[in-house]
Design a protein around this motif. Structure first.
Motif, PDB file in Angstrom:
ATOM      1  N   PHE A  90     -19.623 -41.049  32.682  1.00 15.03           N
ATOM      2  CA  PHE A  90     -20.034 -41.938  31.596  1.00 15.03           C
ATOM      3  C   PHE A  90     -18.855 -42.798  31.152  1.00 15.03           C
ATOM      4  O   PHE A  90     -17.761 -42.283  30.899  1.00 15.03           O
ATOM      5  CB  PHE A  90     -20.521 -41.136  30.385  1.00 15.03           C
ATOM      6  N   PHE A 104     -22.097 -45.178  24.629  1.00 14.99           N
ATOM      7  CA  PHE A 104     -22.016 -44.740  26.021  1.00 14.99           C
ATOM      8  C   PHE A 104     -22.935 -45.563  26.921  1.00 14.99           C
ATOM      9  O   PHE A 104     -23.981 -46.062  26.482  1.00 14.99           O
ATOM     10  CB  PHE A 104     -22.447 -43.276  26.144  1.00 14.99           C
ATOM     11  N   GLY A 105     -22.542 -45.661  28.193  1.00 12.55           N
ATOM     12  CA  GLY A 105     -23.453 -46.163  29.208  1.00 12.55           C
ATOM     13  C   GLY A 105     -24.458 -45.091  29.589  1.00 12.55           C
ATOM     14  O   GLY A 105     -24.404 -43.954  29.086  1.00 12.55           O
ATOM     15  N   SER A 106     -25.335 -45.457  30.504  1.00 12.65           N
ATOM     16  CA  SER A 106     -26.404 -44.530  30.890  1.00 12.65           C
ATOM     17  C   SER A 106     -25.967 -43.529  31.948  1.00 12.65           C
ATOM     18  O   SER A 106     -26.732 -42.639  32.307  1.00 12.65           O
ATOM     19  CB  SER A 106     -27.610 -45.327  31.399  1.00 12.65           C
TER      20      SER A 106
ATOM     21  N   GLY B  40     -31.439 -37.740  31.400  1.00  9.27           N
ATOM     22  CA  GLY B  40     -31.146 -38.899  32.238  1.00  9.27           C
ATOM     23  C   GLY B  40     -30.517 -40.074  31.515  1.00  9.27           C
ATOM     24  O   GLY B  40     -30.402 -41.162  32.080  1.00  9.27           O
ATOM     25  N   GLN B  41     -30.084 -39.856  30.291  1.00  8.69           N
ATOM     26  CA  GLN B  41     -29.498 -40.934  29.489  1.00  8.69           C
ATOM     27  C   GLN B  41     -28.090 -40.568  29.033  1.00  8.69           C
ATOM     28  O   GLN B  41     -27.682 -39.410  29.107  1.00  8.69           O
ATOM     29  CB  GLN B  41     -30.366 -41.208  28.259  1.00  8.69           C
ATOM     30  N   GLY B  42     -27.385 -41.570  28.557  1.00 11.42           N
ATOM     31  CA  GLY B  42     -26.095 -41.314  27.949  1.00 11.42           C
ATOM     32  C   GLY B  42     -26.270 -40.827  26.519  1.00 11.42           C
ATOM     33  O   GLY B  42     -27.323 -41.026  25.908  1.00 11.42           O
ATOM     34  N   PRO B  43     -25.253 -40.186  25.962  1.00  8.08           N
ATOM     35  CA  PRO B  43     -25.333 -39.736  24.568  1.00  8.08           C
ATOM     36  C   PRO B  43     -25.495 -40.911  23.614  1.00  8.08           C
ATOM     37  O   PRO B  43     -24.904 -41.976  23.824  1.00  8.08           O
ATOM     38  CB  PRO B  43     -23.984 -39.046  24.344  1.00  8.08           C
TER      39      PRO B  43
END
Lengths: 114, 115
Positions: A90, A104-106, B40-43
């Motif tokens: 990340f 944050f990015g994904s 599946g995602q960022g925080p």
């Protein structure tokens, strides 16, 4: 507002080859930039950060990242990938003059093949 | 302690139930953050404390979410009347200084599943 884009959901490289995980950001002011790594069922682990100064930042486990202001990028690199580098990566940004929290990015899943 | 500790590690709640998630930051760390990470995602940021003061709660998704850090160390994130969309991993992070250039250290998270 601040944002981060990680354009690749997944990156595959062979062990021993160089790796790059891409990140671009958007902030209204000057950025603080971070890379974190997440292993399964583990929390995020700090890898490296850019605050100011040298555009090339060196971090843990042989990783480095290059800050490019004109391209608003902060790509993560490693000269020789290990199978144990396989994880979720990340990128995160914080505006120097903005709120304290990271955006944050994904995430990009890195798979290093033996 | 050696790192940020969160409990419980896993929580299954029935829809409508209240839950409380605990975070023990690294001793002496001034700043404490809560993030929500969907699959599946960022925080995504929820809230931020500097010592006992909650300085930013702009990320809390609804008034069902409440966080506190009464003595400037341990923090609790409470979710009332849980909904299925609350299912996520809740991450706590702490950092030593107030400055924005300081990296945060994350706990392993609490995985909340609402059924």
């Amino acid at each position: 507002a601040q944002s981060v884009a990680q354009p690749e959901d997944q990156v595959k490289v062979a062990e021993g080859n160089p790796l790059t995980v891409k990140c671009t950001y958007s902030v209204s002011g000057n950025p603080y930039l971070f890379w974190y790594v997440q292993y399964p069922n583990r929390g995020l682990q700090f890898l490296l950060k850019y605050i100011t100064g040298d555009n090339l930042v060196k971090g843990s486990y042989g990783f480095e990242a290059e800050f490019n202001k004109s391209q608003t990028s902060f790509h993560l690199k490693k000269p020789s990938a290990l199978v144990s580098d396989s994880a979720l990566y990340f990128c995160a940004v914080r505006d120097m003059a903005g709120r304290r929290a990271l955006t944050f990015g994904s995430g990009t899943r890195l798979q290093v093949q033996p | 302690g050696a790192g940020v500790s969160q409990s419980p590690r896993y929580k299954v709640a029935k829809r409508g139930q209240d839950v409380a998630l605990r975070c023990d930051p690294i001793s002496g760390h001034v700043s404490l953050f809560w993030y929500q990470q969907a699959l599946g995602q960022g925080p995504e940021f929820l809230t931020y404390f500097q010592n006992e003061a909650q300085l930013d709660k702009s990320g809390l998704p609804s008034d069902r979410f409440f966080a506190e850090r009464p003595e400037g160390s341990v923090s609790t994130l409470k979710i009332q009347r849980t909904q299925q969309e609350d299912s996520a991993v809740y991450l706590c992070a702490s950092s030593f200084r107030q400055g924005g250039n300081t990296e945060a250290f994350f706990g392993q998270g609490t995985r909340l599943t609402v059924v």
